[in-house]
Structures are given as structure tokens and as C-alpha cells.
Design a protein around this motif. Structure first.
Motif, PDB file in Angstrom:
ATOM      1  N   ASN A   1      36.988 -35.160  12.892  1.00 48.98           N
ATOM      2  CA  ASN A   1      37.831 -35.178  13.903  1.00 48.98           C
ATOM      3  C   ASN A   1      37.877 -37.019  14.159  1.00 48.98           C
ATOM      4  OD1 ASN A   1      38.635 -35.534  16.796  1.00 48.98           O
ATOM      5  ND2 ASN A   1      38.093 -33.929  16.996  1.00 48.98           N
ATOM      6  N   SER A   3      39.543 -38.857  16.383  1.00 46.83           N
ATOM      7  CA  SER A   3      39.336 -39.259  17.982  1.00 46.83           C
ATOM      8  C   SER A   3      37.819 -39.421  17.873  1.00 46.83           C
ATOM      9  CB  SER A   3      40.210 -38.768  19.400  1.00 46.83           C
ATOM     10  OG  SER A   3      39.338 -36.930  19.389  1.00 46.83           O
ATOM     11  N   THR A   4      37.574 -38.653  17.930  1.00 48.64           N
ATOM     12  CA  THR A   4      35.595 -39.050  17.770  1.00 48.64           C
ATOM     13  C   THR A   4      35.169 -39.905  17.341  1.00 48.64           C
ATOM     14  OG1 THR A   4      34.441 -37.265  16.515  1.00 48.64           O
ATOM     15  CG2 THR A   4      35.162 -36.661  18.676  1.00 48.64           C
ATOM     16  N   TYR A   5      35.832 -40.068  15.460  1.00 48.05           N
ATOM     17  CA  TYR A   5      35.226 -40.381  14.532  1.00 48.05           C
ATOM     18  C   TYR A   5      35.831 -42.410  15.148  1.00 48.05           C
ATOM     19  CZ  TYR A   5      34.927 -43.545  10.797  1.00 48.05           C
ATOM     20  OH  TYR A   5      34.529 -44.814   9.626  1.00 48.05           O
ATOM     21  N   GLU A   7      35.356 -43.662  18.293  1.00 42.03           N
ATOM     22  CA  GLU A   7      35.561 -43.398  19.397  1.00 42.03           C
ATOM     23  C   GLU A   7      33.575 -44.076  18.883  1.00 42.03           C
ATOM     24  OE1 GLU A   7      35.066 -42.861  22.722  1.00 42.03           O
ATOM     25  OE2 GLU A   7      37.091 -43.341  22.037  1.00 42.03           O
ATOM     26  N   LYS A  51      27.495 -39.787  10.648  1.00 38.83           N
ATOM     27  CA  LYS A  51      28.366 -40.496  11.748  1.00 38.83           C
ATOM     28  C   LYS A  51      28.257 -41.641  11.142  1.00 38.83           C
ATOM     29  CE  LYS A  51      26.824 -38.448  15.923  1.00 38.83           C
ATOM     30  NZ  LYS A  51      25.945 -37.133  14.647  1.00 38.83           N
TER      31      LYS A  51
END
Length: 127
Positions: A1, A3-5, A7, A51
Motif C-alpha cells: 500500500n 500511502s502507508t509507504y 507515510e 519497512k
């Protein structure tokens, strides 16, 4: 995803890791050695379940904005052609073997090899 990346790229953990890589590389693009252009920290390869800040240092390199864009586009293009053309194991094997040999060359050897290939192409074009 994604958007989370994106972020995660704002997190202090990434900011810290990014600064470590920039410092290690002397705030210099590792492709063109520019020190004036905007610098990015590039993930050489994406690993599942990691991450952005969890990568070991050898997976990360400093690139200027332009080299980052070029390298990202080149990799997409190579993958695209590979998906289309390599439908038999022999072709894939030959390509991988050639890539391994290319990777062993130093930048000057690559440059001279490139000039040699350009000459061949020019000859072919001019019949």
C-alpha cells in the motif's frame, strides 16, 4: 500500500537511516558523483515485508534526483523487455550470463564497450 509507504518515509526512523546513508556516501550521487543536485536515498531492490528503514545499508545508495529517475525507468524497461522476450530457458540463461559478465567490467571498460557497440550499430545503419 503506497500511502502507508509514503507515510513511512516521513518517519524519524527513515529520516535517521537516510541521513546515515547520505553521510556514508559523502552527500554525493553514487552514479554521476554530482554534489549539487537534490539527493535521494535509493532502495537498490525492494524486499517483501521490510519497512523502508529496516534495510541493511548495502541495499541503499545515494543518487541525485536525475539519476534516481533514470535508473528507476531503466529497470522498469529492462523488466518489461525481459517479460516479453524471455520465454525460453536458453534465452534467459544467455541473458543472465551476459549480465554477469557486464557487471564485472569497470566503468571505463563499459564506456569503451559501449563505443564499440555504437560503431557496429552505425555501420549497420549505413549499410
Amino acid at each position: 500500500n503506497m500511502s502507508t509507504y509514503s507515510e513511512m518515509l516521513k518517519s524519524p526512523m527513515w529520516q535517521k537511516k537516510r541521513l546515515e546513508i547520505l553521510e556514508r556516501d559523502n552527500f554525493t550521487c553514487q552514479s554521476c558523483f554530482d554534489t549539487e543536485n537534490e539527493l535521494h536515498v535509493h532502495h537498490v531492490h525492494y524486499l517483501k515485508d521490510k519497512k523502508p528503514y529496516e534495510y541493511e545499508e548495502f541495499w541503499l545508495t545515494t543518487l541525485c534526483k536525475d539519476c534516481h529517475k533514470t535508473i528507476t525507468e531503466d529497470k522498469k524497461e529492462i523488466k518489461f523487455h525481459a517479460d516479453i522476450h524471455f520465454n525460453d530457458i536458453d534465452t534467459i540463461g544467455e541473458f543472465k550470463l551476459m549480465m554477469r559478465k557486464i557487471v564485472r567490467l569497470n566503468p571505463l571498460e563499459l564506456l569503451m564497450l559501449n563505443k564499440h557497440i555504437d560503431k557496429i550499430i552505425t555501420k549497420k545503419k549505413n549499410g
